[in-house]
Design a protein around this motif. Structure first.
Motif, mmCIF file in Angstrom:
data_model
loop_
_atom_site.group_PDB
_atom_site.id
_atom_site.type_symbol
_atom_site.label_atom_id
_atom_site.label_comp_id
_atom_site.label_asym_id
_atom_site.label_seq_id
_atom_site.Cartn_x
_atom_site.Cartn_y
_atom_site.Cartn_z
ATOM 1 N N SER A 75 45.597 45.305 44.345
ATOM 2 C CA SER A 75 44.887 46.234 43.462
ATOM 3 C C SER A 75 45.597 47.583 43.507
ATOM 4 O O SER A 75 46.032 48.021 44.567
ATOM 5 C CB SER A 75 43.445 46.418 43.923
ATOM 6 O OG SER A 75 42.832 47.492 43.235
ATOM 7 N N THR A 76 45.703 48.216 42.375
ATOM 8 C CA THR A 76 46.127 49.622 42.332
ATOM 9 C C THR A 76 44.932 50.488 41.960
ATOM 10 O O THR A 76 44.503 51.368 42.706
ATOM 11 C CB THR A 76 47.272 49.815 41.317
ATOM 12 O OG1 THR A 76 48.394 49.043 41.745
ATOM 13 C CG2 THR A 76 47.682 51.288 41.227
ATOM 14 N N ARG A 77 44.348 50.219 40.799
ATOM 15 C CA ARG A 77 43.306 51.087 40.254
ATOM 16 C C ARG A 77 41.990 51.005 41.022
ATOM 17 O O ARG A 77 41.421 52.035 41.407
ATOM 18 C CB ARG A 77 43.027 50.744 38.774
ATOM 19 C CG ARG A 77 44.035 51.341 37.822
ATOM 20 C CD ARG A 77 44.298 50.399 36.688
ATOM 21 N NE ARG A 77 45.015 49.245 37.209
ATOM 22 C CZ ARG A 77 46.350 49.204 37.319
ATOM 23 N NH1 ARG A 77 47.072 50.189 36.896
ATOM 24 N NH2 ARG A 77 46.965 48.144 37.843
ATOM 25 N N THR A 78 41.477 49.792 41.231
ATOM 26 C CA THR A 78 40.146 49.678 41.825
ATOM 27 C C THR A 78 40.147 50.241 43.235
ATOM 28 O O THR A 78 39.281 51.041 43.616
ATOM 29 C CB THR A 78 39.689 48.207 41.823
ATOM 30 O OG1 THR A 78 39.947 47.649 40.537
ATOM 31 C CG2 THR A 78 38.216 48.097 42.152
ATOM 32 N N HIS A 155 33.833 41.483 37.567
ATOM 33 C CA HIS A 155 34.428 42.751 38.020
ATOM 34 C C HIS A 155 33.494 43.830 37.463
ATOM 35 O O HIS A 155 33.824 44.543 36.518
ATOM 36 C CB HIS A 155 35.839 42.864 37.453
ATOM 37 C CG HIS A 155 36.693 43.930 38.068
ATOM 38 N ND1 HIS A 155 36.202 44.886 38.944
ATOM 39 C CD2 HIS A 155 38.016 44.191 37.937
ATOM 40 C CE1 HIS A 155 37.205 45.676 39.310
ATOM 41 N NE2 HIS A 155 38.303 45.277 38.711
ATOM 42 N N PRO A 287 42.411 46.790 30.748
ATOM 43 C CA PRO A 287 41.995 47.108 32.127
ATOM 44 C C PRO A 287 43.184 47.414 33.041
ATOM 45 O O PRO A 287 42.995 47.987 34.111
ATOM 46 C CB PRO A 287 41.266 45.836 32.581
ATOM 47 C CG PRO A 287 41.839 44.739 31.737
ATOM 48 C CD PRO A 287 42.186 45.373 30.410
#
Ligand code: CP
Length: 328
Positions: A75-78, A155, A287
């Motif tokens: 994951s980068t964003r979450t 999600h 997303p």
């Protein structure tokens, strides 16, 4: 720091600030937990978080609180937006973003890992490759658990930030034509967003390769909720009157057969030429990560909302963290 256009407060309802937060101590596992009234509350808090970040950057709403970020998938964003959210709220973060360097590599079970982390933290954010695993972890945990993606399941925080993006950019959701494009079978973000949209008066167009349709279970839910849903293979059939175009990545990691993935990779690519045929007031969302679904030449088009969408995610996650910690 914001790349977002200054906006007036959309028509969010007001709430009694003295009332106890109904979300305090709650898990956030599925979008099915949210009513339209709940969504309005989340979005109002998120909008206020944005104003506060713009004015003062960080503040002490969650000082003394600790969030554990536990990610069994990349994951980068979450991952980083939950960390940034907690930091901006004045709290601290324990990050396990690479479980092979944790005791998971020695065979530790998910329940034991979660019960360990909650001994140190006030809140656990969990991403896991198996559908249902986050709900299972929440059964064992005494502290709140937030689902950051469970396999091909849901999600929910992504769907909340997606809907917040639509509300902030389009003003309202009712009456919109929303087109979802790409991998609708494995894309958990579209599963969660479709469920949220079913609470509104929208027309939903689903454009996917033949082997990647929206699961029948979700189609049934949408139709039972009274949403007008149509399925397509060509974007051209619906582009001309689309208000929100939501593009997705083909989820390579969910395919057992690499040849099957290759057969659908690159099925839809949005280029400046595509945008020239789209309405002038459409917004284009994704997303992320993108791997070729939207050409970089589209990024300067004001309708390209995906980087603004990423920033909206920070404010929604600040709202959710503050809510479950009883500080909103
Ligand atoms: N949209 C999203 O979930 O991105 P990450 O996989 O980078 O968290």
């Amino acid at each position: 720091m914001s790349s977002l256009p200054p906006t007036a407060l959309p028509a969010y309802p007001t709430f009694d600030a003295r009332a106890a937060s109904p979300w305090q101590g709650q898990d956030i596992l599925s979008v099915k937990q949210f009513s339209r009234e709940d969504l309005a509350y989340v979005f109002r808090v998120a909008h206020e978080m944005r104003n506060l970040v713009l004015r003062i950057g960080s503040f002490d709403l969650c000082r003394g609180k600790i969030l554990a970020n536990l990610f069994y998938e990349p994951s980068t964003r979450t991952s980083s937006s939950f960390a940034a959210a907690m930091e901006r709220l004045g709290g601290s973060v324990i990050s396990i973003n690479e479980v092979r360097y944790s005791s998971v590599a020695k065979g530790e079970s998910l329940p034991d890992t979660v019960r360990t982390l909650e001994s140190y933290a006030d809140l656990v954010v969990l991403r896991h490759p198996q559908q249902g695993s986050v709900a299972l972890a929440a059964k064992y945990a005494r502290k709140p658990v937030i689902n950051a993606g469970d396999g091909v399941g849901e999600h929910p925080t992504q769907a909340l930030l997606d809907l917040f993006t639509i509300v902030e950019e389009k003003g309202e959701v009712d009456g919109l034509n929303v087109t979802m494009l790409g991998d609708l079978r494995f894309g958990r973000t579209v599963h969660s967003l479709a469920r949220l949209l079913s609470m509104y008066d929208v027309r939903l167009r689903l454009v996917a390769p033949k082997i990647l349709p929206m699961p029948a279970e979700i189609l049934d839910e949408l139709r039972e909720a009274g949403v007008t849903v149509t399925e397509h293979h060509s974007l051209d059939e619906v582009l001309g009157d689309t208000d929100v175009l939501y593009a997705t990545r083909v989820q390579k990691e969910r395919f057992d057969d690499p040849a099957e993935y290759e057969s659908v990779r690159g099925s839809y690519v949005i280029t400046p030429e595509t945008m020239s045929r789209a309405p002038q007031d459409m917004i284009l969302m994704h997303p992320f990560p993108r791997v070729g679904e939207i050409a970089m030449e589209v990024d300067d088009d004001p309708r390209a909302a995906y980087f603004r969408q990423i920033e909206y995610g920070l404010y929604v996650r600040m709202a959710l963290v503050a809510m479950v910690l009883g500080r909103a």
